[in-house]
Design an enzyme around this catalytic site. Structure first.
Site, PDB file in Angstrom:
ATOM      1  N   CYS A  42      11.763 -13.368 -35.942  1.00  0.00           N
ATOM      2  CA  CYS A  42      12.428 -13.169 -34.663  1.00  0.00           C
ATOM      3  C   CYS A  42      13.982 -13.594 -35.295  1.00  0.00           C
ATOM      4  CB  CYS A  42      12.017 -13.712 -33.576  1.00  0.00           C
ATOM      5  SG  CYS A  42      12.972 -14.664 -32.546  1.00  0.00           S
ATOM      6  N   CYS A  45      15.156 -16.634 -33.620  1.00  0.00           N
ATOM      7  CA  CYS A  45      14.462 -17.791 -33.875  1.00  0.00           C
ATOM      8  C   CYS A  45      15.041 -18.225 -35.023  1.00  0.00           C
ATOM      9  CB  CYS A  45      13.092 -17.481 -34.248  1.00  0.00           C
ATOM     10  SG  CYS A  45      12.290 -17.114 -32.486  1.00  0.00           S
TER      11      CYS A  45
END
Ligand code: FAD
Length: 525
Positions: A42, A45
Site C-alpha cells: 500500500c 503505508c
C-alpha cells in the site's frame, strides 16, 4: 536475531509482530500497545513508514508503559490474523490495553490526523484512560498533582529530586516529560494543571509551562531552560547529577578508574570543551596498539593507512610536535616505493627517530573528556569520534588543506577515509558493520564539506540513540541526542509539537566546538 519486513527492520525502534507473536505479546501484557496493521504494497503505508519509525523513536523511553508494533497484512503468514482482527483498510491503528487477560481485537484509532505529535498525544490519553485494575505497572501517575501538595515540599529534604511541570489544562508537556523520565531513577516527575495566582507568586512562575525543581538537599527553584518545551525539560532532568537510567550498570561510589593495576584519579573537565589529551591519547592508541596488531600493511590496508595519515597530517589541528610527527610520517610513507610495509618500521619511526627533532606523540593514555566511570567504558571509541568530527570540521573550515594530496575536490574525503579505517582496522567489528550500513545508505549523497560535518553528526546521533540504555553505556554519561540544549539551545526547535534540529545552528555549533580555539591543552603530557 535480525527480523525484517518489507517496510520495517530490526534497526527500527519498534516490535515487528507476526501471526505467531501477536496474541502472545498482547494478552496479559504489562504494557499497553499501539499496533499498526499495514500492507507492504500500500503506497500510503510506504510513505507513512518513516513517520511511524520516527514516532517509535520519539517514544522509545515510554516502552515499559506503551509499546509500538507493526504487523504486515500483505505477508501470507499473517493473512488469517488480519482477517480475525477485521482489518479492512491499511494502515489501521489499534490500541490494546495493558493487563488484558481476554482475547481482544483492540480499539481502532480514529484521530484528526496521523501526524506524529497527534498520535503521540493520543497515546498519552489512551494510557490515562486505563483503570486502576489494568494500569501498566511501570507507568507513573499521569493525573495532575494538587498545588498544595507541591507547596508542602518547600524546604523538605528527600532521597531524590522532584520535578514539577506547571502547565495549562490542555498541555501535554507535563505528561510527556513524566513518560520520558520513566526509565530514569533519582527523580520523581509530576505536573500541576492551571496553578492559581498564589502558587504562581510563591514559586515565581510567570508563564506556562514552567518547570520547578526540588533538590534532595532541600533547595528548590525554577528550572532554567532556554525554551519551555518537552525536549528541553526532559533533557535538563536526564542530565541532573545523580539521575541515572534504571537498567544501567551500577555506578561506582567514587569515579576512579584502574589502568594497569594503578588507580587513576578522576580529572575534572568541562563538557563544552574538547580535550587535546583525548585526541592525542586516541592517536597514540590507534598508531601503537590498534594498528600495531597488523604485522605488515599492504594492498588496500596500506592505501587506507596512507589516506588516514594524509587526512590527519593535513587537517589535525594539534600541537606542533604532534603535527610535525604526522607530517613526517606522511612524507616517509609517500617516499617509500615498496608495496608492503612491516608495521615495526612505522612503530620505529613513531617511537624512536621522532624524539630527536621536536616531534612527539604521548605514549600513554590520559582520557579526560573521554574518561569512563569504569575502565572498560568510553576511552578509545569516544576519542575516535572526537577525532573524526574534528577532521570533518577542519576540512570544511580549511578547503585548501588537502591540496595536492589526491583527496582535494572530494567533499567526502574525511568520511570515506573514516569509513575505510573503521571497516578495515577498528577493533569493534560489530561497530564497523553498523557504520558501513549507514555509509552505504547515504554517504555518497554528501556533496559539500559542510554536509559532511552534518552527515557525521547525524549518524553519530543515530548510534547514540541506538545504544541508549545498552550495557556499553556509561551511567555517568548517558547517551542522548547531542548537542544537548544546555550546550546549544539554538540548535533545538519544536515545530507543531515535534522536536526538530535547526541544522544551520548545529553546523555553526560544530564549527565552534571542534576547532583548535575550543581545545583545552589541560592534562596533556
Ligand atoms: P561517544 O558516543 O563516544 O561520543 C564521544 C563524544 O562525542 C561525546 O562525549 C560528545 O562530546 C561528542 N558527541 C556525541 N554525539 C555527537 C554527535 N552526534 N556529533 C558530534 N559530537 C558528538 N558501540 C556499540 O556498542 N555498538 C556500535 O555499533 C558502535 N558503533 C560505533 C561506530 C563508530 C564509528 C565508533 C567510533 C564507535 C562505535 N561504538 C559502538 C562505540 C560508541 O559509539 C561509543 O563511542 C562508546 O560507547 C563510548 O561512548 P561515549 O559515552 O564516550 O560517547
Amino acid at each position: 536475531q535480525c527480523s525484517t519486513t518489507r517496510l520495517y527492520s530490526s534497526t527500527d525502534p519498534l516490535t515487528i509482530l507476526t501471526s505467531e507473536t501477536l496474541k502472545k505479546s498482547l494478552q496479559n501484557s504489562s504494557t499497553a500497545w499501539l499496533v499498526q496493521f499495514y500492507s507492504s504494497w500500500c503506497g500510503h503505508c510506504i510513505q507513512y513508514a518513516p513517520t511511524w519509525s520516527a514516532l517509535a523513536g520519539d517514544v522509545k523511553d515510554w516502552d515499559t508503559a506503551i509499546r509500538i508494533g507493526v504487523l504486515d497484512c500483505a505477508d501470507e503468514k499473517n493473512f488469517d490474523t488480519c482477517k480475525e482482527y477485521g482489518i479492512h483498510f491499511y494502515p489501521t491503528f489499534r490500541y490494546f490495553k495493558a493487563r488484558n487477560s481476554q482475547p481482544d481485537t483492540g480499539k481502532t484509532y480514529r484521530g484528526a490526523d496521523r501526524e506524529l505529535p497527534t498520535v503521540r498525544q493520543l497515546m498519552v490519553t489512551f494510557l490515562q484512560n486505563h483503570s486502576q485494575e489494568d494500569w501498566p505497572p511501570a507507568c507513573p501517575p499521569l493525573e495532575p498533582s494538587r498545588a498544595l501538595e507541591i507547596l508542602s515540599l518547600l524546604g523538605q529534604k528527600s532521597h531524590q529530586y522532584t520535578a514539577v511541570i506547571f502547565e495549562d489544562e490542555k498541555s501535554f508537556v507535563g505528561r510527556e516529560v513524566i513518560l520520558d523520565l520513566m526509565p530514569y531513577k533519582g527523580l520523581n516527575v509530576t505536573r500541576v494543571a492551571e496553578p492559581d495566582k498564589i502558587v504562581r507568586e510563591k514559586l515565581g512562575i510567570e508563564s506556562l509551562p514552567s518547570g520547578y525543581l526540588f533538590s534532595p538537599d532541600g533547595s528548590h527553584g525554577l528550572i532554567d531552560v532556554q525554551k519551555p518545551l518537552r525536549f528541553f525539560f526532559s533533557s535538563y532532568l536526564k542530565l541532573l547529577p545523580g539521575v541515572r537510567r534504571k537498567q544501567a550498570r551500577r555506578i561506582p561510589e567514587k569515579a576512579v578508574s584502574v589502568e594497569n593495576g594503578i588507580h587513576v584519579a578522576w580529572k575534572e573537565f568541562n563538557k563544552s570543551k574538547v580535550y587535546m589529551a583525548d585526541l592525542e591519547s586516541g592517536l597514540h592508541y590507534l598508531l601503537r596498539v590498534e594498528l600495531a596488531s597488523h604485522k605488515t600493511l599492504e594492498g588496500e590496508e596500506l592505501k587506507t593507512f596512507k589516506d588516514f595519515v594524509t587526512v590527519v597530517a593535513k587537517l589535525f589541528p594539534g600541537r606542533q610536535p604532534v603535527v610535525k610527527l604526522l607530517e613526517t610520517l606522511l612524507e616517509w610513507l609517500i617516499s617509500l616505493p615498496i608495496a608492503h610495509i612491516p608495521y615495526d618500521a612505522i612503530l620505529d619511526l613513531v617511537n624512536n627517530k621522532m624524539r630527536i627533532s621536536g616531534m612527539f606523540l604521548t605514549n600513554k593514555i590520559d582520557w579526560v573528556g573521554c574518561q569512563g566511570s569504569q575502565p572498560e567504558l568510553r576511552g578509545y571509541p569516544c576519542s575516535l569520534w572526537l577525532l573524526f568530527h574534528t577532521l570533518t570540521v577542519q576540512a570544511a573550515e580549511r578547503p585548501d588543506a588537502l591540496a595536492n594530496t589526491g583527496l582535494e575536490d572530494n567533499p567526502q574525503a574525511v568520511l570515506q577515509t573514516m569509513r575505510k579505517y573503521i571497516t578495515t582496522f577498528f577493533g569493534c567489528q560489530e561497530c564497523g558493520r553498523h557504520f558501513e550500513e549507514m555509509a552505504k545508505e547515504s554517504m555518497n549523497q554528501v556533496n559539500t564539506a559542510d554536509e559532511s560535518v552534518l552527515w557525521l553528526w547525524k549518524k553519530h546521533n543515530i548510534v547514540n540513540n541506538r545504544l541508549a540504555g545498552a550495557l556499553s553505556e556509561d551511567p555517568m554519561f548517558p547517551k542522548t541526542s547531542w548537542p544537548t540544549p544546555d550546550l546549544c539551545p539554538a540548535c533545538h526547535e519544536e515545530v507543531d509539537g515535534l522536536h526538530t534540529w535547526n541544522e544551520k545552528e548545529v553546523l555553526a555549533f560544530l564549527k565552534r566546538h571542534y576547532v583548535f580555539s575550543n581545545m583545552s591543552p589541560k592534562y596533556t603530557a
